[in-house]
Enzyme design. Structure first.
Site, PDB file in Angstrom:
ATOM      1  N   GLU A 165       0.831  -1.207   0.000  1.00  0.00           N
ATOM      2  CA  GLU A 165       0.000   0.000   0.000  1.00  0.00           C
ATOM      3  C   GLU A 165       0.868   1.262   0.000  1.00  0.00           C
ATOM      4  O   GLU A 165       1.849   1.356   0.742  1.00  0.00           O
ATOM      5  CB  GLU A 165      -0.910   0.004   1.229  1.00  0.00           C
ATOM      6  CG  GLU A 165      -1.833   1.208   1.329  1.00  0.00           C
ATOM      7  CD  GLU A 165      -2.676   1.220   2.596  1.00  0.00           C
ATOM      8  OE1 GLU A 165      -3.682   1.941   2.616  1.00  0.00           O
ATOM      9  OE2 GLU A 165      -2.312   0.513   3.564  1.00  0.00           O
ATOM     10  N   LYS A 167      -9.668   2.324  -2.513  1.00  0.00           N
ATOM     11  CA  LYS A 167      -9.937   1.835  -1.158  1.00  0.00           C
ATOM     12  C   LYS A 167     -11.286   2.351  -0.659  1.00  0.00           C
ATOM     13  O   LYS A 167     -11.542   3.556  -0.653  1.00  0.00           O
ATOM     14  CB  LYS A 167      -8.815   2.300  -0.232  1.00  0.00           C
ATOM     15  CG  LYS A 167      -8.844   1.720   1.178  1.00  0.00           C
ATOM     16  CD  LYS A 167      -7.606   2.181   1.942  1.00  0.00           C
ATOM     17  CE  LYS A 167      -7.521   1.573   3.325  1.00  0.00           C
ATOM     18  NZ  LYS A 167      -6.303   2.038   4.045  1.00  0.00           N
ATOM     19  N   CYS A 174      -5.622  -3.039   2.700  1.00  0.00           N
ATOM     20  CA  CYS A 174      -5.368  -2.895   4.134  1.00  0.00           C
ATOM     21  C   CYS A 174      -6.631  -2.973   5.004  1.00  0.00           C
ATOM     22  O   CYS A 174      -7.149  -4.060   5.257  1.00  0.00           O
ATOM     23  CB  CYS A 174      -4.607  -1.587   4.365  1.00  0.00           C
ATOM     24  SG  CYS A 174      -3.685  -1.540   5.937  1.00  0.00           S
TER      25      CYS A 174
END
Length: 249
Positions: free
Chosen positions: A39, A108, A142
């Protein structure tokens, strides 16, 4: 399918240097089918103000991934970068195939409020799967890992492998290790967790860690047997046994 996780901690705000490091990791992945970056690898997690470090429409990253995937004949899960689109900033993952085509873009969706991500990033609003060499894969980043309903939707769309580029602090190592195993077990999928801070890992559909990195920079390289996943499901098909009447309450 042979997977290489490029585990490295980026230099905060040093974009050119980080691109060089990422290129070296990708080039060092020999005979790999998929290379996975962590990331926010191009900037580190995360420099402010974002406008000083963002990749306009993700153009530099897309060109970089396309060029290397074609030269190396490898699929690349491009971790994530700060992408600026029409004045908004996204934590964006791009995927390039062996021909150098960008075949998927994922922003995300779950922003980590503990680190004030929601104050600087805009959340994505799409679930994204991608076919890599005929295998359907799910994209997440994540913090997405903490939301089982999100991962379940990727599975219901046919994902057999979940890729999770991350910058997950080792201070929260124990819950993360539980979460990767849980997401693998409950969805009967492989989970590939690529973490800039270390302890990257690959989990099989039984929740068994079949490959794990230390905390130093390294390429974690491993072949996964996709047919074994089919055998697990054949023996005990969790999705088939779902009680949809209850799920839809």
């Amino acid at each position: 399918m042979r997977i290489d996780i490029a585990q490295f901690k980026s230099h905060l705000g040093e974009i050119d240097k980080n691109f060089e490091i990422a290129a070296d990791f990708i080039k060092s992945a020999k005979n790999s089918d998929v290379v996975v970056l962590p990331e926010l690898w191009s900037t580190g997690y995360f420099p402010t103000p974002l406008e000083n470090f963002a990749d306009k429409n993700g153009e530099r990253t897309a060109e970089f991934l396309s060029d290397l995937s074609k030269k190396m004949n490898v699929n690349i899960i491009g971790g994530s970068v700060i992408a600026e689109v029409d004045g908004k900033y996204y934590n964006r993952c791009m995927v390039s195939d062996r021909q150098g085509e960008i075949i998927a873009v994922y922003d995300k969706t779950h922003l980590f409020s503990f680190a004030d991500e929601q104050k600087v990033f805009s959340a994505g609003d799409k679930i994204v799967t991608v076919d890599l060499d005929g295998v359907k894969c799910g994209l997440s980043i994540c913090y997405d890992l903490r939301f089982p309903e999100f991962i379940r939707k990727l599975t219901l769309q046919g994902a057999k492998i979940l890729f999770v580029p991350s910058a997950w602090s080792l201070l929260r190592l124990v819950p993360r290790q539980i979460l990767t195993k849980a997401r693998a077990i409950e969805n009967q999928i492989f989970v590939v967790f690529a973490n800039s801070a270390g302890r990257s890992e690959i989990i099989n559909p039984l929740g068994v860690v079949i490959g794990e990195a230390g905390i130093n920079e390294q390429n974690l390289s491993l072949s996964i047997d996709l047919d074994s996943g089919k055998e697990f499901i054949k023996a005990m098909n969790l999705l088939k046994d779902r009680n949809l009447a209850v799920d839809n309450l």
